[in-house]
Design a protein around this motif. Sequence first.
Motif, short mmCIF file in Angstrom:
data_model
loop_
_atom_site.label_atom_id
_atom_site.label_comp_id
_atom_site.label_asym_id
_atom_site.label_seq_id
_atom_site.Cartn_x
_atom_site.Cartn_y
_atom_site.Cartn_z
N VAL A 33 87.78 64.02 7.17
CA VAL A 33 88.12 64.32 6.11
C VAL A 33 89.19 64.03 5.57
CG1 VAL A 33 86.47 63.72 3.89
CG2 VAL A 33 85.86 64.13 6.06
N ARG A 73 80.86 68.05 7.50
CA ARG A 73 81.75 67.31 6.51
C ARG A 73 80.59 66.55 5.88
NH1 ARG A 73 84.61 65.05 11.93
NH2 ARG A 73 86.10 66.86 12.59
N LEU A 74 79.38 65.78 6.07
CA LEU A 74 78.27 65.33 5.28
C LEU A 74 78.52 66.22 4.19
CD1 LEU A 74 77.43 62.31 4.81
CD2 LEU A 74 75.92 63.40 6.83
N ARG A 114 79.66 68.56 3.34
CA ARG A 114 81.25 69.40 2.73
C ARG A 114 81.15 70.73 2.49
NH1 ARG A 114 80.10 64.73 1.51
NH2 ARG A 114 81.09 63.70 -0.71
N CYS A 145 75.62 65.86 -1.64
CA CYS A 145 76.59 65.61 -1.77
C CYS A 145 75.97 64.45 -0.40
CB CYS A 145 77.92 66.43 -0.97
SG CYS A 145 78.42 66.88 -2.37
N ASP A 187 76.52 59.94 -0.80
CA ASP A 187 77.60 59.85 0.73
C ASP A 187 76.25 58.13 0.61
OD1 ASP A 187 79.50 60.96 0.11
OD2 ASP A 187 79.57 61.91 2.01
N ASP A 213 82.66 54.10 -0.33
CA ASP A 213 83.19 54.78 -0.18
C ASP A 213 84.30 53.73 0.48
OD1 ASP A 213 82.61 56.77 -1.96
OD2 ASP A 213 81.12 57.60 0.04
N THR A 244 88.08 58.41 0.65
CA THR A 244 87.05 58.21 0.87
C THR A 244 86.32 57.44 1.95
OG1 THR A 244 86.20 56.79 -0.86
CG2 THR A 244 85.96 58.69 -1.28
N ARG A 266 84.94 58.93 5.21
CA ARG A 266 83.93 60.09 4.97
C ARG A 266 82.50 59.82 6.46
NH1 ARG A 266 82.45 60.62 -0.91
NH2 ARG A 266 84.01 62.09 -1.41
#
Length: 340
Positions: free
Chosen positions: A37, A59-60, A62, A111, A115, A122, A128, A131
């Motif tokens: 990201v 990553r989703l 964070r 998050c 998302d 995004d 973004t 993502r």
Amino acid sequence: MPRRSFALTFASRHRACEGFVEHPEVTVATRVDQGRVADAPVKNFVDRTLPEALRPYARLARLDRPIGWWLLMWPAWWSVALAGVAAGQPPNVWHLALLMIGSIVMRGAGCTYNDILDRDIDARVERTRSRPIPSGQVKVEAAMLFMLAQAFVGLAVVLQFNPFTIVLAFGSLVIVALYPLAKRVIDMPQLILGFAFSWGALVGWSATFGSLAAAPVLIYIGSIFWTIGYDTIYAHQDRRDDAIIGVRSSARLFANNSKLAVGVVYAAAVTLFALATGLAGGGVLAFLGLAAFAVHLARQVTRLSPDDPAACLDAFRSNRWAGWLFFAGLVADSVVAPLL
């Protein structure tokens, strides 16, 4: 500036901020290959160590950008430490551990929810679009299941506390649900983020006493001001893209007056923290920690450069260390005061 040119510039500045020197073309290529990201730290835990199949979900949540759960955790840890000051004893380590775990998983769940709702927005913002959902690494259905799994872990954490705290913790869910929608409705969605991210200030105190008092309420309100400040700094990274697509933020609202605005809300936060510390019976060490916290925030304001995305990101992340300063003072006071 053309989209590709902006991406290269941001990547180059970000590496300079982190202390690495890389050619921007190589940096972007590597990011695309690894699915990294855009605003994740270089060589982060997720990209270095996790199996490739797990990386999109990390990553989703964070996990490659841990600053978020630190910022969610600090009001809760401050409140636990402040409760220790009021009770004349060190903070409850078990409560601190539970609140850390809860902050990590609930930040991840929040998050993921954000998302899912913001996937179209995004995809239109340079920072973004990489993502996991807009980039196609994770399907929406899989993201929903992952969000529920994290929420169940958070529920298990909450159930470890007393009944009053359990009910209190559930009160934050409505605010969390509303936050992703706020940027479409109000000019300062950072206020709603503050309501959600500061809730731990109430939970940390009630975990110790099974009730609330003026001190944790002041920590809660002060943390809202603190959140508005640091997230305004963060939002300046997206100010131009947000203006194009119509997303609202305090960075757009304050614009050229952002340095003054951030200074005002940071001053309000420090003032409220000082009142809370005094009401809880804090001594010299607690106020020394708060003074160091205040100096750190003042340094952020004086160095704020709204037109420099890398500098904004660096200032935003530095709030992790600001949190340590106030917390350390409270802990030192709760440990030393009973011995005097």
